[in-house]
Write a protein that holds these residues in place. Sequence first.
Motif, PDB file in Angstrom:
ATOM      1  N   LEU A   1       2.961 -18.540  43.794  1.00 55.48           N
ATOM      2  CA  LEU A   1       3.932 -19.593  44.079  1.00 55.48           C
ATOM      3  C   LEU A   1       5.375 -19.207  43.762  1.00 55.48           C
ATOM      4  CD1 LEU A   1       1.909 -22.609  42.652  1.00 55.48           C
ATOM      5  CD2 LEU A   1       2.213 -21.992  45.073  1.00 55.48           C
ATOM      6  N   ALA A   2       5.589 -18.233  42.861  1.00 54.18           N
ATOM      7  CA  ALA A   2       6.967 -17.864  42.498  1.00 54.18           C
ATOM      8  C   ALA A   2       6.978 -16.499  41.848  1.00 54.18           C
ATOM      9  CB  ALA A   2       7.577 -18.904  41.558  1.00 54.18           C
ATOM     10  N   GLY A   3       8.138 -15.852  41.894  1.00 56.82           N
ATOM     11  CA  GLY A   3       8.307 -14.556  41.257  1.00 56.82           C
ATOM     12  C   GLY A   3       9.779 -14.216  41.102  1.00 56.82           C
ATOM     13  N   ASN A   4      10.037 -13.062  40.494  1.00 57.12           N
ATOM     14  CA  ASN A   4      11.388 -12.499  40.474  1.00 57.12           C
ATOM     15  C   ASN A   4      11.275 -10.984  40.349  1.00 57.12           C
ATOM     16  OD1 ASN A   4      10.982 -11.927  37.735  1.00 57.12           O
ATOM     17  ND2 ASN A   4      12.526 -13.369  36.987  1.00 57.12           N
ATOM     18  N   ALA A   5      12.412 -10.322  40.173  1.00 56.37           N
ATOM     19  CA  ALA A   5      12.409  -8.863  40.183  1.00 56.37           C
ATOM     20  C   ALA A   5      11.699  -8.269  38.973  1.00 56.37           C
ATOM     21  CB  ALA A   5      13.849  -8.348  40.241  1.00 56.37           C
ATOM     22  N   VAL A   6      11.645  -8.987  37.867  1.00 57.89           N
ATOM     23  CA  VAL A   6      11.014  -8.473  36.652  1.00 57.89           C
ATOM     24  C   VAL A   6       9.504  -8.694  36.667  1.00 57.89           C
ATOM     25  CG1 VAL A   6      10.916  -8.673  34.126  1.00 57.89           C
ATOM     26  CG2 VAL A   6      13.121  -8.760  35.315  1.00 57.89           C
ATOM     27  N   ALA A   7       9.097  -9.886  37.064  1.00 59.96           N
ATOM     28  CA  ALA A   7       7.672 -10.231  37.104  1.00 59.96           C
ATOM     29  C   ALA A   7       7.363 -10.846  38.462  1.00 59.96           C
ATOM     30  CB  ALA A   7       7.323 -11.201  35.982  1.00 59.96           C
ATOM     31  N   GLU A   8       6.617 -10.121  39.250  1.00 61.02           N
ATOM     32  CA  GLU A   8       6.303 -10.575  40.615  1.00 61.02           C
ATOM     33  C   GLU A   8       5.565 -11.908  40.602  1.00 61.02           C
ATOM     34  OE1 GLU A   8       3.924  -8.983  44.620  1.00 61.02           O
ATOM     35  OE2 GLU A   8       3.766  -7.899  42.710  1.00 61.02           O
ATOM     36  N   ASN A   9       4.739 -12.104  39.598  1.00 59.60           N
ATOM     37  CA  ASN A   9       3.927 -13.325  39.528  1.00 59.60           C
ATOM     38  C   ASN A   9       4.460 -14.236  38.419  1.00 59.60           C
ATOM     39  OD1 ASN A   9       2.130 -12.349  41.559  1.00 59.60           O
ATOM     40  ND2 ASN A   9       1.194 -11.044  40.010  1.00 59.60           N
ATOM     41  N   GLN A  10       5.336 -15.139  38.802  1.00 53.84           N
ATOM     42  CA  GLN A  10       5.933 -16.070  37.839  1.00 53.84           C
ATOM     43  C   GLN A  10       5.242 -17.430  37.856  1.00 53.84           C
ATOM     44  OE1 GLN A  10       8.404 -15.886  35.580  1.00 53.84           O
ATOM     45  NE2 GLN A  10       9.408 -13.935  36.001  1.00 53.84           N
ATOM     46  N   ALA A  11       4.565 -17.749  38.926  1.00 56.34           N
ATOM     47  CA  ALA A  11       3.808 -19.002  39.000  1.00 56.34           C
ATOM     48  C   ALA A  11       2.694 -18.834  40.025  1.00 56.34           C
ATOM     49  CB  ALA A  11       4.707 -20.171  39.386  1.00 56.34           C
ATOM     50  N   PHE A  12       1.547 -19.464  39.739  1.00 56.38           N
ATOM     51  CA  PHE A  12       0.414 -19.389  40.661  1.00 56.38           C
ATOM     52  C   PHE A  12      -0.491 -20.594  40.445  1.00 56.38           C
ATOM     53  CE2 PHE A  12      -1.067 -17.382  36.791  1.00 56.38           C
ATOM     54  CZ  PHE A  12      -2.413 -17.677  36.699  1.00 56.38           C
ATOM     55  N   ARG A  13      -1.364 -20.805  41.404  1.00 55.99           N
ATOM     56  CA  ARG A  13      -2.331 -21.908  41.314  1.00 55.99           C
ATOM     57  C   ARG A  13      -3.726 -21.380  41.604  1.00 55.99           C
ATOM     58  NH1 ARG A  13      -1.159 -24.571  45.637  1.00 55.99           N
ATOM     59  NH2 ARG A  13      -3.101 -24.132  46.738  1.00 55.99           N
ATOM     60  N   VAL A  14      -4.690 -21.877  40.841  1.00 49.89           N
ATOM     61  CA  VAL A  14      -6.098 -21.615  41.099  1.00 49.89           C
ATOM     62  C   VAL A  14      -6.763 -22.953  41.376  1.00 49.89           C
ATOM     63  CG1 VAL A  14      -8.273 -20.764  40.154  1.00 49.89           C
ATOM     64  CG2 VAL A  14      -6.141 -19.583  39.599  1.00 49.89           C
ATOM     65  N   GLY A  15      -7.468 -23.050  42.491  1.00 47.55           N
ATOM     66  CA  GLY A  15      -8.151 -24.301  42.811  1.00 47.55           C
ATOM     67  C   GLY A  15      -7.187 -25.445  43.071  1.00 47.55           C
ATOM     68  N   ARG A  16      -7.622 -26.649  42.733  1.00 51.21           N
ATOM     69  CA  ARG A  16      -6.824 -27.837  43.043  1.00 51.21           C
ATOM     70  C   ARG A  16      -5.567 -27.946  42.202  1.00 51.21           C
ATOM     71  NH1 ARG A  16      -5.568 -32.926  41.500  1.00 51.21           N
ATOM     72  NH2 ARG A  16      -6.603 -32.700  39.480  1.00 51.21           N
ATOM     73  N   ALA A  17      -5.700 -27.811  40.890  1.00 54.43           N
ATOM     74  CA  ALA A  17      -4.548 -28.121  40.036  1.00 54.43           C
ATOM     75  C   ALA A  17      -4.550 -27.329  38.739  1.00 54.43           C
ATOM     76  CB  ALA A  17      -4.520 -29.618  39.725  1.00 54.43           C
ATOM     77  N   THR A  18      -4.983 -26.066  38.794  1.00 54.51           N
ATOM     78  CA  THR A  18      -4.839 -25.163  37.651  1.00 54.51           C
ATOM     79  C   THR A  18      -3.622 -24.295  37.910  1.00 54.51           C
ATOM     80  OG1 THR A  18      -7.166 -25.157  37.025  1.00 54.51           O
ATOM     81  CG2 THR A  18      -5.880 -23.235  36.396  1.00 54.51           C
ATOM     82  N   TYR A  19      -2.585 -24.489  37.105  1.00 59.69           N
ATOM     83  CA  TYR A  19      -1.295 -23.837  37.324  1.00 59.69           C
ATOM     84  C   TYR A  19      -0.932 -22.931  36.157  1.00 59.69           C
ATOM     85  CZ  TYR A  19      -0.126 -26.845  41.301  1.00 59.69           C
ATOM     86  OH  TYR A  19      -0.113 -27.477  42.522  1.00 59.69           O
ATOM     87  N   GLY A  20      -0.513 -21.714  36.478  1.00 62.44           N
ATOM     88  CA  GLY A  20       0.025 -20.802  35.489  1.00 62.44           C
ATOM     89  C   GLY A  20       1.501 -20.564  35.753  1.00 62.44           C
ATOM     90  N   PHE A  21       2.317 -20.704  34.721  1.00 61.79           N
ATOM     91  CA  PHE A  21       3.762 -20.457  34.819  1.00 61.79           C
ATOM     92  C   PHE A  21       4.150 -19.429  33.773  1.00 61.79           C
ATOM     93  CE2 PHE A  21       3.365 -24.647  36.687  1.00 61.79           C
ATOM     94  CZ  PHE A  21       4.285 -24.636  37.724  1.00 61.79           C
ATOM     95  N   GLN A  22       4.632 -18.283  34.224  1.00 60.83           N
ATOM     96  CA  GLN A  22       5.138 -17.298  33.275  1.00 60.83           C
ATOM     97  C   GLN A  22       6.436 -17.784  32.639  1.00 60.83           C
ATOM     98  OE1 GLN A  22       3.868 -13.983  32.139  1.00 60.83           O
ATOM     99  NE2 GLN A  22       5.260 -14.992  30.730  1.00 60.83           N
ATOM    100  N   PHE A  23       7.242 -18.499  33.378  1.00 56.81           N
ATOM    101  CA  PHE A  23       8.533 -18.953  32.852  1.00 56.81           C
ATOM    102  C   PHE A  23       8.390 -20.262  32.084  1.00 56.81           C
ATOM    103  CE2 PHE A  23       8.273 -20.284  37.335  1.00 56.81           C
ATOM    104  CZ  PHE A  23       8.569 -21.641  37.285  1.00 56.81           C
ATOM    105  N   HIS A  24       9.337 -20.475  31.172  1.00 59.94           N
ATOM    106  CA  HIS A  24       9.286 -21.625  30.266  1.00 59.94           C
ATOM    107  C   HIS A  24      10.044 -22.813  30.847  1.00 59.94           C
ATOM    108  CE1 HIS A  24       7.326 -19.863  26.708  1.00 59.94           C
ATOM    109  NE2 HIS A  24       7.950 -18.745  27.011  1.00 59.94           N
ATOM    110  N   PHE A  25       9.481 -23.439  31.869  1.00 66.61           N
ATOM    111  CA  PHE A  25      10.152 -24.603  32.435  1.00 66.61           C
ATOM    112  C   PHE A  25      10.201 -25.758  31.448  1.00 66.61           C
ATOM    113  CE2 PHE A  25       5.721 -25.498  33.531  1.00 66.61           C
ATOM    114  CZ  PHE A  25       5.613 -26.846  33.246  1.00 66.61           C
ATOM    115  N   GLU A  26       9.306 -25.739  30.452  1.00 67.67           N
ATOM    116  CA  GLU A  26       9.287 -26.816  29.447  1.00 67.67           C
ATOM    117  C   GLU A  26      10.457 -26.729  28.482  1.00 67.67           C
ATOM    118  OE1 GLU A  26       7.473 -23.687  26.739  1.00 67.67           O
ATOM    119  OE2 GLU A  26       7.978 -23.979  28.842  1.00 67.67           O
TER     120      GLU A  26
END
Length: 232
Positions: free
Chosen positions: A153-178
């Motif tokens: 779902l998202a990336g940048n030059a340092v980490a290609e995988n900054q956000a992703f989803r598995v299944g319906r609503a399992t979300y991983g975010f490398q960045f600290h949006f919180e």
Amino acid sequence: MRVLIVENYDGTGLGQVGAALAEANAEIDLRRPYLGDTLPTDTTGHDALVMFGGGQNALADDAYPYFPDLMKLIRTFTDRQQAVLGICLGSQLIARAFGGENHIGTAREFGWQKVSLAPEAKADAVLGGLPASFPTFQWHDDTFSLPEGAVRLAGNAVAENQAFRVGRATYGFQFHFEADRALVRQWSAKFGDLIAQKRPDWTETMEADAASFGADADERGIAIARAWVAAI
């Protein structure tokens, strides 16, 4: 709504995820397994799972022997189509739980940095309403490969995988949006010596960076938090 929150490290805070859960009148069940709290063996009594970050890496089973049980719990919530949110270390554990590879010490970022959404994010329930690129707070050394079947779902030059989803609503975010500006200031006070090793100039530059990027990052962060809570 009852949400299981797993804290993996002292002083991380709930940030904007906590604010969004409070808005939804969610009941929080906070566990600190690194201090000896037990984890549930299944999802009974919980509607969602949240996992925050930490200074350890996602392969540190020897020092954090609860990691395998936490990954089983991630898979159980996901199999039952219950919402899961992992931030930083939490995202790395989600990736590992579904067969992704963790890459230790290969993707160092600290401070407000931009991430860009992948085309697949346009139709995503959590990220679909965000601009194509936006600033967010970063603090990590590691990254991961996506598990088979995950949606990038998202990336940048340092980490290609900054956000992703598995299944319906399992979300991983490398960045600290919180991490809004208030939480970043708390981290800067609590972890000052550790931060100085990564950014020796942080004390001098933090407020200027916060003024330049903080408001935009906070706005995007609370939007992500509210959208994920709505997906529960």
